[in-house]
Design an enzyme around this catalytic site. Structure first.
Site: not given
Ligand code: TNX
Length: 541
Positions: A177, A248, A315
């Site tokens: 990450d 990430h 994301e």
């Molecule tokens: C969303 S769930 C994210 C993570 C964060 C999390 C915190 C996902 C695929 N991405 O990067 O850690 O929320 O709850």
């Protein structure tokens, strides 16, 4: 004691009990030797009994344990009979026998979960029972994020023991990450030399003024990974690795600046990220990046035999791609539908690449945007919608909606809760979670491989906090994933809580730092400014 968690399909009780003694033998039939070894080791530690290999001298002495494969049972299905002939565990495959052996340990009582006997003279009894049992889902997963906070190898092995004790069988290992790269990649050593540690860490909310001003880091060598995978396999747990692309990825870009969008920002100044949130510094969609990650995945495939390989895909902000001439040229050259098309092309590349090597891609539900390669599967985290869309399009799905099964979210609204993530997901919320949404036809529902609970670790700084966030909710989750529970309104939460009163004693014997039903213990609290959420609704006070 038959307060079993997760609850089996059927239990028939009879008066009487099998007594395990120093002369009891453990007879592991063909194909069950590994389970026999595991059972002898754990019960040897807790009871001090030798459980020598082989049949009881003179059959039907009634105080031995027999493990067998049996035709006619599903691979993870088992039947456990304890009666005057002793204990017999039969399973369709070794996995089924193993889950039956886990049930046997629960039947022996909480002290069977200790590492040494409290009293060598006590007796060990298995009540007479006939138990028939099989899992509802074949994917009963949990995800652990070891990137935001590193979990040393010993902790991972212990975590695997805890998953197996709850009949969970998939460990999704979130290895990379923005805040850290945790797996040794031989051909790209800077990923761990540079990418495995950060100089400091934001404490609590990303807007919090607090920092922990000391380096944080760590990584697994390839031998560590091989050991973790083998340890999991002995417990019939499959490890699914995740290498998160194309978002990430700041830790990787900090190590190899050419992986970033160098025509938009000076990536040579990036460091491993020290705070939380959605990071704009994503991978450049270039051949250099593709070749680099093919190299990473080649080493990953050599280490992890799992059918599925997780490529993240969540994301990924598109701002840098919008501004990058290189990215825009690629969109034109390939005739893609803008930046979303680029993301889908990027994921599709690895979908094909994995398929050519006999593996299947799985990614977070954002990978649906812009179309998904055949055979790819989806982890549905932003609610059910992604999972429903994927199943309707013929893709396999793992249901892990953050609204129900995100274990980093707080377990109670109380002011003493140490969780700075604002959403409340109680034990009962998890127990009432239904992985198959009613909108799906039976045909579509077959694409739901199962379900998974995810534990992100921005605010989960060490093993004690992992225990606290995971338990007791993982016990409720295990029952959702394993047992044939009725639809949520008819679920017997009170009955579950009654069984949990025994299960807490097992967790005590295992040394699990769970959240007590009465709320956090003094040293488990972390209120005040640290209690503000890192995301989501305002802090609950
Ligand atoms: C969303 S769930 C994210 C993570 C964060 C999390 C915190 C996902 C695929 N991405 O990067 O850690 O929320 O709850």
């Amino acid at each position: 004691m038959t307060e079993l968690v997760p609850h089996p399909r059927s239990v028939v009780a009879a008066p009487g009990e099998v007594r395990l003694t120093a002369r009891s033998r453990l007879d592991a039939g063909a194909g069950t030797e590994g389970v026999g070894h595991w059972l002898r080791t754990v019960l040897g530690q807790s009871t001090g009994l030798p459980l020598h290999e082989g049949r009881q001298p003179g059959d039907n002495c009634g105080d031995g344990v027999t493990l067998r494969l049996a035709a006619g049972l599903g691979p993870e299905e088992y039947r456990l009979v304890s009666d005057r002939h002793g204990v017999l565990i039969e399973g369709g495959k070794a996995a089924g026998v193993f889950w039956g052996a886990q049930t046997l340990r629960q039947l022996l009582g909480p002290d069977a979960f200790r590492r040494a006997p409290l009293d060598r003279d006590r007796s060990w009894a298995v009540p007479y029972r006939t138990i028939e049992d099989a899992p509802r889902f074949r994917w009963r997963g949990t995800m652990l994020d070891v990137a935001r906070h590193f979990m040393p190898k010993e902790g991972v092995l212990r975590h695997l023991d805890l998953l197996a004790a709850h009949k969970l069988n998939v460990f999704h290992f979130h290895l990379t990450d923005d805040q850290g790269w945790r797996i040794e990649i031989r051909r790209h050593p800077r990923l761990t030399e540079i990418g495995s540690w950060r100089a400091r860490t934001k404490t609590g909310h990303r807007a919090s003024p607090l920092w922990e001003d000391k380096p944080h880091g760590g990584y697994y060598t390839q031998d560590d990974i091989r050991e973790i995978v083998a340890y999991a396999a002995e417990r019939h747990v499959t490890v699914v690795p995740e290498i998160d692309v194309p978002g990430h990825s700041q830790a990787a870009i900090a190590a190899y600046p050419e992986l970033g969008n160098t025509d938009v920002i000076d990536t040579s100044t990036l460091t491993v990220w020290d705070t939380w949130g959605i990071n704009p510094n994503v991978l450049a969609p270039t051949d250099t990046t593709l070749r680099f990650y093919e190299g990473v995945f080649e080493e990953v495939l050599a280490l992890f035999p799992s059918e599925f390989v997780h490529v993240g895909g969540d994301e990924c902000p598109k701002d840098q791609w919008r501004r990058s001439r290189t990215a825009q040229a690629r969109i034109r050259e390939l005739g893609l539908a803008g930046e979303d098309g680029l993301q889908s092309w990027f994921i599709g590349h690895f979908g094909t690449w994995l398929a050519e090597r006999g593996r299947r891609l799985i990614g977070w539900d954002e990978i649906l945007e812009g179309g998904l390669a055949e055979g790819a599967a989806v982890s549905s985290w932003r609610g059910y919608a992604g999972g429903i869309a994927a199943a309707r399009a013929g893709h396999d799905v793992v249901m892990c909606p953050e609204q129900q099964v995100y274990l980093d979210h707080r377990q109670d609204a109380g002011p003493e809760e140490p969780v700075p993530i604002g959403w409340v997901r109680t034990l009962e919320d998890v127990y009432r979670f239904e992985p198959v949404p009613p909108e799906l036809t039976p045909e579509e529902a077959r694409h739901v491989l199962g379900t998974q609970a995810n534990l992100w670790t921005e605010v989960v700084e060490d093993q004690g906090r992992v225990d606290y966030q995971a338990f007791p909710r993982l016990a409720a989750f295990a029952e959702v994933a394993w047992s044939a529970l009725p639809v949520p309104p008819e679920r017997d939460f009170a009955g579950f809580e009654r069984r949990m009163s025994v299960h807490y004693r097992r967790l005590d014997a295992l040394g699990v730092g769970y959240r007590p039903p009465t709320g956090p213990l003094p040293w488990q609290r972390r209120p005040g400014v640290l209690g503000r959420p890192i995301d989501g609704p305002p802090p609950i006070r």
